[in-house]
Motif scaffolding. Structure first.
Motif, PDB file in Angstrom:
ATOM      1  N   MET A  67     -53.992 -17.146  71.858  1.00 28.23           N
ATOM      2  CA  MET A  67     -53.873 -18.408  71.187  1.00 28.23           C
ATOM      3  C   MET A  67     -52.680 -19.192  71.741  1.00 28.23           C
ATOM      4  N   VAL A  68     -51.592 -18.500  71.980  1.00 27.34           N
ATOM      5  CA  VAL A  68     -50.402 -19.164  72.511  1.00 27.34           C
ATOM      6  C   VAL A  68     -50.698 -19.755  73.897  1.00 27.34           C
ATOM      7  N   HIS A  69     -51.363 -18.990  74.754  1.00 30.42           N
ATOM      8  CA  HIS A  69     -51.602 -19.448  76.121  1.00 30.42           C
ATOM      9  C   HIS A  69     -52.663 -20.543  76.201  1.00 30.42           C
ATOM     10  N   ALA A  70     -53.710 -20.435  75.401  1.00 31.72           N
ATOM     11  CA  ALA A  70     -54.844 -21.336  75.560  1.00 31.72           C
ATOM     12  C   ALA A  70     -54.817 -22.553  74.643  1.00 31.72           C
ATOM     13  N   TYR A  71     -54.114 -22.495  73.517  1.00 26.25           N
ATOM     14  CA  TYR A  71     -54.176 -23.585  72.549  1.00 26.25           C
ATOM     15  C   TYR A  71     -52.839 -24.266  72.279  1.00 26.25           C
ATOM     16  N   SER A  72     -51.784 -23.859  72.922  1.00 25.84           N
ATOM     17  CA  SER A  72     -50.505 -24.541  72.745  1.00 25.84           C
ATOM     18  C   SER A  72     -49.804 -24.605  74.087  1.00 25.84           C
ATOM     19  N   LYS A  73     -49.136 -25.720  74.318  1.00 27.19           N
ATOM     20  CA  LYS A  73     -48.479 -25.912  75.605  1.00 27.19           C
ATOM     21  C   LYS A  73     -47.238 -26.767  75.392  1.00 27.19           C
ATOM     22  N   GLU A  74     -46.260 -26.173  74.761  1.00 30.11           N
ATOM     23  CA  GLU A  74     -45.024 -26.889  74.497  1.00 30.11           C
ATOM     24  C   GLU A  74     -43.899 -25.887  74.301  1.00 30.11           C
ATOM     25  N   GLU A  75     -42.682 -26.384  74.350  1.00 28.04           N
ATOM     26  CA  GLU A  75     -41.528 -25.506  74.181  1.00 28.04           C
ATOM     27  C   GLU A  75     -41.411 -25.019  72.746  1.00 28.04           C
ATOM     28  N   GLY A  76     -41.755 -25.842  71.775  1.00 27.61           N
ATOM     29  CA  GLY A  76     -41.658 -25.469  70.364  1.00 27.61           C
ATOM     30  C   GLY A  76     -42.923 -24.781  69.885  1.00 27.61           C
ATOM     31  N   VAL A  77     -43.120 -24.820  68.577  1.00 26.17           N
ATOM     32  CA  VAL A  77     -44.271 -24.125  67.999  1.00 26.17           C
ATOM     33  C   VAL A  77     -45.191 -25.065  67.219  1.00 26.17           C
ATOM     34  N   ARG A  78     -45.021 -26.374  67.372  1.00 24.74           N
ATOM     35  CA  ARG A  78     -45.805 -27.319  66.585  1.00 24.74           C
ATOM     36  C   ARG A  78     -47.305 -27.180  66.839  1.00 24.74           C
ATOM     37  N   GLN A  79     -47.745 -27.140  68.097  1.00 25.33           N
ATOM     38  CA  GLN A  79     -49.169 -27.007  68.391  1.00 25.33           C
ATOM     39  C   GLN A  79     -49.709 -25.664  67.903  1.00 25.33           C
ATOM     40  N   LEU A  80     -48.923 -24.622  68.035  1.00 24.27           N
ATOM     41  CA  LEU A  80     -49.334 -23.315  67.542  1.00 24.27           C
ATOM     42  C   LEU A  80     -49.493 -23.354  66.017  1.00 24.27           C
ATOM     43  N   GLN A  81     -48.542 -23.966  65.343  1.00 28.03           N
ATOM     44  CA  GLN A  81     -48.610 -24.100  63.891  1.00 28.03           C
ATOM     45  C   GLN A  81     -49.839 -24.911  63.482  1.00 28.03           C
ATOM     46  N   GLN A  82     -50.140 -25.987  64.198  1.00 29.86           N
ATOM     47  CA  GLN A  82     -51.320 -26.794  63.899  1.00 29.86           C
ATOM     48  C   GLN A  82     -52.601 -25.982  64.072  1.00 29.86           C
ATOM     49  N   ALA A  83     -52.666 -25.144  65.094  1.00 29.12           N
ATOM     50  CA  ALA A  83     -53.847 -24.302  65.318  1.00 29.12           C
ATOM     51  C   ALA A  83     -54.014 -23.288  64.184  1.00 29.12           C
ATOM     52  N   VAL A  84     -52.929 -22.684  63.739  1.00 34.05           N
ATOM     53  CA  VAL A  84     -52.991 -21.723  62.627  1.00 34.05           C
ATOM     54  C   VAL A  84     -53.464 -22.438  61.361  1.00 34.05           C
ATOM     55  N   HIS A  85     -52.940 -23.631  61.109  1.00 32.59           N
ATOM     56  CA  HIS A  85     -53.362 -24.396  59.925  1.00 32.59           C
ATOM     57  C   HIS A  85     -54.849 -24.741  59.997  1.00 32.59           C
ATOM     58  N   LYS A  86     -55.324 -25.094  61.169  1.00 32.06           N
ATOM     59  CA  LYS A  86     -56.741 -25.429  61.342  1.00 32.06           C
ATOM     60  C   LYS A  86     -57.627 -24.215  61.036  1.00 32.06           C
ATOM     61  N   ILE A  87     -57.219 -23.054  61.522  1.00 31.55           N
ATOM     62  CA  ILE A  87     -57.972 -21.826  61.247  1.00 31.55           C
ATOM     63  C   ILE A  87     -57.991 -21.553  59.750  1.00 31.55           C
ATOM     64  N   CYS A  88     -56.842 -21.671  59.096  1.00 31.66           N
ATOM     65  CA  CYS A  88     -56.757 -21.410  57.647  1.00 31.66           C
ATOM     66  C   CYS A  88     -57.641 -22.372  56.863  1.00 31.66           C
ATOM     67  N   ARG A  89     -57.641 -23.659  57.233  1.00 26.78           N
ATOM     68  CA  ARG A  89     -58.491 -24.633  56.542  1.00 26.78           C
ATOM     69  C   ARG A  89     -59.969 -24.295  56.700  1.00 26.78           C
ATOM     70  N   LYS A  90     -60.385 -23.904  57.906  1.00 29.46           N
ATOM     71  CA  LYS A  90     -61.794 -23.576  58.141  1.00 29.46           C
ATOM     72  C   LYS A  90     -62.199 -22.311  57.393  1.00 29.46           C
ATOM     73  N   ILE A  91     -61.328 -21.326  57.349  1.00 28.17           N
ATOM     74  CA  ILE A  91     -61.626 -20.097  56.597  1.00 28.17           C
ATOM     75  C   ILE A  91     -61.742 -20.428  55.108  1.00 28.17           C
ATOM     76  N   ALA A  92     -60.822 -21.238  54.604  1.00 23.07           N
ATOM     77  CA  ALA A  92     -60.865 -21.612  53.186  1.00 23.07           C
ATOM     78  C   ALA A  92     -62.149 -22.375  52.874  1.00 23.07           C
ATOM     79  N   LEU A  93     -62.544 -23.295  53.733  1.00 21.77           N
ATOM     80  CA  LEU A  93     -63.778 -24.050  53.523  1.00 21.77           C
ATOM     81  C   LEU A  93     -64.996 -23.131  53.544  1.00 21.77           C
ATOM     82  N   ASP A  94     -65.030 -22.204  54.506  1.00 21.69           N
ATOM     83  CA  ASP A  94     -66.140 -21.238  54.578  1.00 21.69           C
ATOM     84  C   ASP A  94     -66.240 -20.428  53.290  1.00 21.69           C
TER      85      ASP A  94
END
Length: 184
Positions: A1-28
């Protein structure tokens, strides 16, 4: 997930990806597509179900061929791998070098220095190896979408050239660093 879905020095994109997964799981679970359980296990395969195909240029790379090497580059979004390929062009009989890829003028100058250093270093470690006296070498930087500026790929270029000349693959590592004519 880090290599393929985030490309920045910080963790903002990684955090956004985790939030997206959590929202989809909750909706399911709310829509009862999945029975609630205490634990949920994510796999590499299930990531695409939740996040879609990787949006970044993540290319798994295997340096199993002599002349192939990975350098590390810097962008404002963070670090990127820079793949370097060197081949002997057997259609041209005179020694020399050609470079291709999206490169700036400083890189071309650095490659000339790397080529000179690699020739002299090969003579020092294997005097009987006449590779550079006979070979026309093509160096390619295939994965660059932005021009490569600066000299930080020097170490990887030298490694790629020596790997080709010695017919030995480079281990699966990435490197960065400038090289001078004297090898510093």
């Amino acid at each position: 997930m880090v290599h393929a879905y985030s490309k920045e020095e910080g963790v903002r994109q990684l955090q956004q990806a985790v939030h997206k997964i959590c929202r989809k799981i909750a909706l399911d679970r709310v829509q009862q597509k999945e029975k609630p359980s205490k634990k949920m296990k994510l796999t590499v395969k299930s990531l695409e179900n939740y996040l879609g195909p990787p949006p970044l240029d993540f290319i798994p790379f295997e340096n199993s061929v002599p002349g192939v090497c990975v350098s590390l580059g810097w962008t404002r979004d963070g670090g990127i791998p820079i793949f370097i390929e060197s081949i002997k062009d057997s259609t041209i009989s005179s020694p020399g070098i050609i470079v291709s890829g999206n490169l700036g003028p400083q890189v071309q100058d650095a490659i000339d220095v790397c080529y000179s250093f690699a020739m002299h270093y090969l003579k020092k470690i294997e005097p009987e190896n006449k590779f550079f006296e006979k070979a026309y070498v093509h160096i390619n930087f295939p994965s660059l979408y932005k021009p490569k500026e600066g000299r930080s790929a020097g170490l990887a270029v030298v490694t790629s050239l020596l790997s080709l000349a010695l017919n030995k693959p480079v281990p699966q590592i990435a490197m960065t660093g400038e090289v001078t004519l004297t090898g510093n």
